[in-house]
Design an enzyme around this catalytic site. Structure first.
Site: not given
Ligand code: SF4
Length: 492
Positions: A59, A133, A268, A315, A377-378, A472
């Site tokens: 951030g 967070n 995540c 990254s 790329d990531d 995601c």
């Molecule tokens: S949706 Fe994707 S970016 Fe969000 S917490 Fe889950 S893995 Fe991480």
């Protein structure tokens, strides 16, 4: 260029606009916040300064530190980077041995000091500071309910909802009041609470956001990432477990408690892919090493004959090294990031925006000219950045550009504290892989499989406490989310 436009460039307005609206130049997902806490160290504020420095990648919009010493409660917050917000003078006023700090990145484009954390409240128990967070996706519903009962909110922050719940609790004991509040909220979070004589750390029951505890002498540290402990000479002690509530005060020391039973762990996956610093460990897995394994796996899944492998800094460099090691194709610094462009380079016109990309990133002509390049790329969010980087490599003379992405296609928004565009703006949600390849002007394109990703991270999904969030990529959200659930970070 008009004076007005020039002034806007230098005030950073376009910098913030660009980041917050996912301008093509910054077509990246944004981690929202980082937290850092110190309990029981006479240099608490200075340690927080260095700890937040190490978390700056999480951030860049605002920073703050609140310090308590049993009787006094002092804080300083400001807009900008940690090094811009703090100096010897204001740090010198933050005396005390317990502190919580925060770095924040906004999602809504509001550059408001009022949103900078730690947020400070007064309630019947005294002073309360909160740094967090993550994101509480039922905060809106709770807020409506509390407003109907007469509560008045000063900010749009999820954190304020938690403060109201604490203030309304029947319990005088702050730890019990926090427990009660956290049982009402749903989402992903790492919370630090500070009163004049207590610190409380709490993590959501799925452990979506990283949160670790360390030691420094007889004191305790808390941080979003272990790299912050290294920055202050501390050592990693353990993770704050999902659903755990850790209470520290001078009378009882550390009291390990829980506010929720442990639920299926869902750390995540993007922390491993992109967000966390390479020198951090999450659940004892080093981020750089995990990314290298992703690169190796990507090579196994999508070998292409080429002359050089390069990674988009910073990254993707670890994954590029892994890809090169697996294939035997040499890794080269084909792309160089200019670290000193500062805050002024998002330009209002398309033409200058293209120039902005070149200020930020350069292709090394002598490395890529006449070569078949594998570009690692990531992730691809909208695709605009990928197109620009592929074109940079082609302009520098690359004969072929093969794009390899060390994550699966990013198709779904995040509700857990990561700033993502709407689904309709996510290129992988709208186009096939072949269509994306054409859109980014690549000779070939491959994404890491989800299975390959999880194998590379190396945390087996089978045990209750070893799973990941991959929503995601696969639309499988670990908590109840609805279309009304807020996207982004609850820090706003
Ligand atoms: S949706 Fe994707 S970016 Fe969000 S917490 Fe889950 S893995 Fe991480």
């Amino acid at each position: 260029m008009s004076d007005e436009v020039t002034q806007q460039l230098w005030t950073g307005r376009f910098y913030n606009d660009g980041i917050n609206s996912h301008d093509g130049l910054f077509d990246k997902l944004r981690e929202e916040c980082g937290v850092f806490g110190v309990f029981g160290h006479s240099e608490a504020a200075n340690l927080s300064y260095y700890g937040l420095h190490a978390l700056q990648h999480r951030g860049q919009e605002s920073a703050g530190i609140c310090v308590a010493n049993g009787t006094d409660f002092n804080y300083h917050r400001g807009m900008g980077l940690v090094k811009e917000v703090f100096n010897n003078d204001n740090l010198g006023t933050l005396t005390g041995s317990n502190s919580i700090g925060h770095v924040r990145y906004s999602t809504a484009g509001e550059s408001k000091l009022a949103n900078a954390q730690p947020l400070i409240f007064k309630y019947r128990g005294g002073d309360l500071a909160i740094a967090t967070n993550g994101n509480l996706h039922n905060a809106g519903d709770i807020k409506k309910e509390l407003e109907a009962q007469g509560s008045i909110f000063q900010t749009t922050s999820d954190t304020e909802v938690v403060a109201h719940l604490i203030a309304r609790s029947k319990h005088d004991d702050i730890a019990l009041a926090v427990k009660e509040a956290l049982l009402r909220v749903e989402g992903a979070y790492a919370f630090l609470f500070l009163t004049r004589d207590k610190m409380i750390a709490a993590r959501d029951p799925h452990g979506l956001r990283p949160f670790v505890m360390g030691r420094l002498g007889n004191g305790y540290l808390f941080a979003s990432e272990t790299c912050a402990f290294d920055a202050v000479g501390g050592t990693y002690y353990r993770d704050v477990e999902p659903g755990e509530l850790l209470v520290l005060d001078n009378k009882n020391g550390l009291v390990e408690d829980r506010f929720s039973p442990i639920r299926q762990r869902a750390i995540c996956a993007m922390e491993y892919i992109y967000f966390a610093r390479p020198d951090s460990d999450i659940d004892a897995i080093n981020i750089h090493s995990a990314r290298k394994r992703m690169g190796r796996q990507l090579a196994l899944e999508s070998f292409v004959d080429a002359d050089v492998v390069t990674g988009v800094p910073d990254s993707s460099i670890s994954a590029a090294i892994g890809y090169a090691e697996q294939t035997g194709i040499p890794y080269e610094l084909g792309l160089i990031k200019n670290r000193y462009t500062g805050r002024t380079f998002i330009q209002p016109s398309q033409e200058l925006r293209e120039q902005g990309v070149k200020m930020k990133l350069s292709a090394v002509r002598s490395i890529v000219a006449g070569k078949r390049v594998v570009m690692i790329d990531d992730s691809i969010v909208r695709g605009t950045t990928s197109l620009r980087i592929v074109n940079l490599l082609r302009e520098a003379g690359a004969t072929e550009v093969h794009v390899r992405i060390s994550s699966p296609p990013f198709k779904n928004p995040c509700f857990y504290g990561i700033d993502t565009p709407d689904r309709k703006e996510l290129i992988a949600a709208q186009k096939s892989i072949e269509e994306i390849r054409r859109a980014i002007n690549a000779d070939s394109l491959h994404f890491l499989s989800k299975e390959g990703l999880l194998a590379s991270i190396g945390r087996p999904n089978v045990e209750l406490n070893r799973g990941h969030c991959t929503a995601c990529f696969d639309n499988s959200y670990p908590t109840r989310v609805t279309e009304e659930s807020s996207i982004g970070c609850g820090c706003d």
